[in-house]
Design a protein around this motif. Structure first.
Motif, short mmCIF file in Angstrom:
data_model
loop_
_atom_site.label_atom_id
_atom_site.label_comp_id
_atom_site.label_asym_id
_atom_site.label_seq_id
_atom_site.Cartn_x
_atom_site.Cartn_y
_atom_site.Cartn_z
N ARG A 160 0.81 -7.53 7.62
CA ARG A 160 -0.43 -7.56 8.31
C ARG A 160 -0.14 -7.94 9.70
O ARG A 160 -0.91 -7.26 10.51
CB ARG A 160 -1.32 -8.61 7.46
N ARG A 161 0.45 -9.03 10.01
CA ARG A 161 0.68 -9.45 11.41
C ARG A 161 1.25 -8.44 12.26
O ARG A 161 0.75 -8.10 13.37
CB ARG A 161 1.37 -10.74 11.40
N SER A 162 2.32 -7.47 11.59
CA SER A 162 3.06 -6.63 12.38
C SER A 162 1.99 -5.49 12.69
O SER A 162 1.83 -4.81 13.75
CB SER A 162 4.11 -5.93 11.71
N ARG A 163 1.01 -5.05 11.48
CA ARG A 163 0.27 -4.05 11.80
C ARG A 163 -0.67 -3.97 12.66
O ARG A 163 -1.10 -3.48 13.87
CB ARG A 163 -0.30 -3.80 10.39
N ASN A 164 -1.29 -5.51 12.68
CA ASN A 164 -2.32 -5.90 13.83
C ASN A 164 -1.87 -5.99 15.15
O ASN A 164 -2.33 -5.56 16.05
CB ASN A 164 -2.99 -6.90 13.34
N ALA A 165 -0.68 -6.45 15.23
CA ALA A 165 0.33 -6.51 16.72
C ALA A 165 0.43 -5.16 17.15
O ALA A 165 0.16 -4.83 18.29
CB ALA A 165 1.43 -7.26 16.36
N MET A 166 0.65 -4.16 16.45
CA MET A 166 0.98 -2.65 16.63
C MET A 166 -0.45 -2.22 17.21
O MET A 166 -0.45 -1.43 18.37
CB MET A 166 1.24 -1.78 15.71
N ARG B 135 3.56 5.55 11.14
CA ARG B 135 3.92 5.93 9.92
C ARG B 135 4.35 4.69 8.83
O ARG B 135 3.97 4.71 7.42
CB ARG B 135 5.33 6.78 9.84
N LEU B 136 4.98 3.83 9.53
CA LEU B 136 5.67 2.77 8.65
C LEU B 136 4.63 1.60 8.23
O LEU B 136 4.69 0.82 7.44
CB LEU B 136 6.70 1.96 9.48
N HIS B 137 3.39 1.65 9.10
CA HIS B 137 2.40 0.81 8.66
C HIS B 137 0.93 1.57 8.39
O HIS B 137 -0.18 0.99 8.39
CB HIS B 137 1.98 0.18 10.04
N HIS B 138 1.03 2.55 7.63
CA HIS B 138 0.18 3.36 7.00
C HIS B 138 -0.73 2.76 5.82
O HIS B 138 -1.84 3.09 5.79
CB HIS B 138 0.36 4.93 6.74
N ARG B 139 -0.05 2.01 5.14
CA ARG B 139 -0.56 1.26 4.00
C ARG B 139 -1.41 0.16 4.60
O ARG B 139 -0.93 -0.58 5.56
CB ARG B 139 0.41 0.69 3.03
N LYS B 140 -2.61 -0.11 4.19
CA LYS B 140 -3.32 -1.10 4.44
C LYS B 140 -2.59 -2.48 3.77
O LYS B 140 -1.89 -2.34 2.70
CB LYS B 140 -4.75 -1.28 3.67
N PRO B 141 -2.64 -3.68 4.25
CA PRO B 141 -2.13 -4.89 3.76
C PRO B 141 -2.06 -5.18 2.40
O PRO B 141 -1.17 -5.42 1.59
CB PRO B 141 -2.70 -6.01 4.44
N GLU B 142 -3.35 -4.91 1.68
CA GLU B 142 -3.40 -5.12 0.40
C GLU B 142 -2.64 -4.14 -0.41
O GLU B 142 -1.94 -4.32 -1.43
CB GLU B 142 -4.66 -4.94 -0.25
N ALA B 143 -2.48 -2.74 0.15
CA ALA B 143 -1.81 -1.66 -0.60
C ALA B 143 -0.28 -2.04 -0.54
O ALA B 143 0.58 -1.63 -1.43
CB ALA B 143 -2.23 -0.40 -0.17
#
Length: 303
Positions: free
Chosen positions: A170-176, A276-284
């Motif tokens: 989640r943190r990596s996705r938000n940082a991106m 592409r690597l963060h396409h899923r939501k954190p819950e998924a």
């Protein structure tokens, strides 16, 4: 001991063993290396310290109460090793710029600039050895290794491991997302740090899961792209700091412009791969990782 979890029941014990093994290898390398071996020892030691700090972060999120002095020792050693290592990494970055744009500056100019970087690297290494920087780092790491034997951590269940890795995702996705929104080098660098934490944690969990190896490999590829971007950002600043190159400001500005062009393509690739690597939501992502867990082996019953 490899940088992987192997015990399905006592994850916290495995993590402590990994820390102590990495610190022992690092302290030995820094203490025993000489001459041309020092550069390689610093490079490998820096990677080991990063692994240890990732494990420390993992334990802390799991509820472990680790001594503050050990965390400070690790941070101090990491900074000392980075200052020595970065001067070598920047030379590699300069060589990539030269290969990409061989005709933008005369060969003689490229040669002068590179010699300035090499001289700065050699001075940094000599100063580190003369001032006992590497010996001091080795001593701090050895003390931390001794202390790690007494670290206390609650039992870490596999469900807790999944929650910790999912939080890092989640943190990596938000940082991106922040990096894409701002386009600033500082936010890209913060994304790289969060991404690397996720990469390390998935490496730890790999033996307990199935099907995560491709993601680990792709995360490493992305982390490398972001690392190259960061090195290009600081290349011109490093050149400007070289005391032997004070009369070559125009050439250094040209290197900075060329590096900026390289960063544009690097960032396009990084953001495309990151999406592409963060396409899923954190819950998924958490559900996917939970589904990838291998079945726990039954424990032998007492006779």
């Amino acid at each position: 001991m490899s940088f992987e979890l192997h015990h399905r029941k006592h994850i916290e014990d495995d993590l402590t063993k990994i820390v102590r093994q990495q610190l022992r290898n690092t302290a030995d390398a820094l203490t025993k290396s000489e001459g041309s071996q020092v550069r390689s020892a610093v490079h490998e030691s820096r990677k080991s310290v990063k692994k240890v700090r990732a494990v420390v972060a993992f334990l802390t999120e799991a509820g472990a109460k680790l001594p503050r002095r050990d965390r400070k020792r690790l941070k101090s050693a990491a900074r000392a090793l980075s200052r020595v290592r970065d001067t070598t990494a920047i030379i590699d970055t300069f060589d990539r710029v030269r290969r990409r744009y061989p005709k933008r500056l005369p060969d003689q100019t490229y040669g002068i600039l590179r010699r300035g970087l090499v001289a700065a690297r050699d001075r940094s290494e000599e100063r580190a050895q003369r001032d006992g920087v590497l010996a001091d780092a080795a001593e701090r790491l050895e003390k931390t290794r001794g202390s790690a034997r007494k670290w206390s951590s609650p039992s870490i269940k596999r469900s807790a491991m999944i929650a910790i890795v999912a939080a890092s995702y989640r943190r990596s996705r938000n940082a991106m997302r922040r990096a894409r929104a701002t386009g600033q080098s500082a936010t890209l660098h913060r994304w790289r740090k969060e991404l690397k934490t996720l990469w390390y944690q998935l490496r730890l969990a790999k033996p307990l899961t199935t099907g995560v190896a491709p993601l680990i490999a792709e995360l490493k590829r992305l982390e490398t792209e972001l690392g190259d971007d960061h090195n290009l950002v600081i290349l011109a600043a490093t050149l400007r700091a070289c005391r032997d190159l004070r009369t070559m400001r125009a050439d250094i500005r040209q290197i900075d412009r060329l590096a900026a062009r390289m960063r544009q393509s690097l960032r396009r690739r990084a953001f495309a791969l990151g999406r592409r690597l963060h396409h899923r939501k954190p819950e998924a992502f958490a559900r996917w990782l939970r589904a990838s867990l291998k079945e726990a082996r039954p424990q032998p019953s007492a006779a």
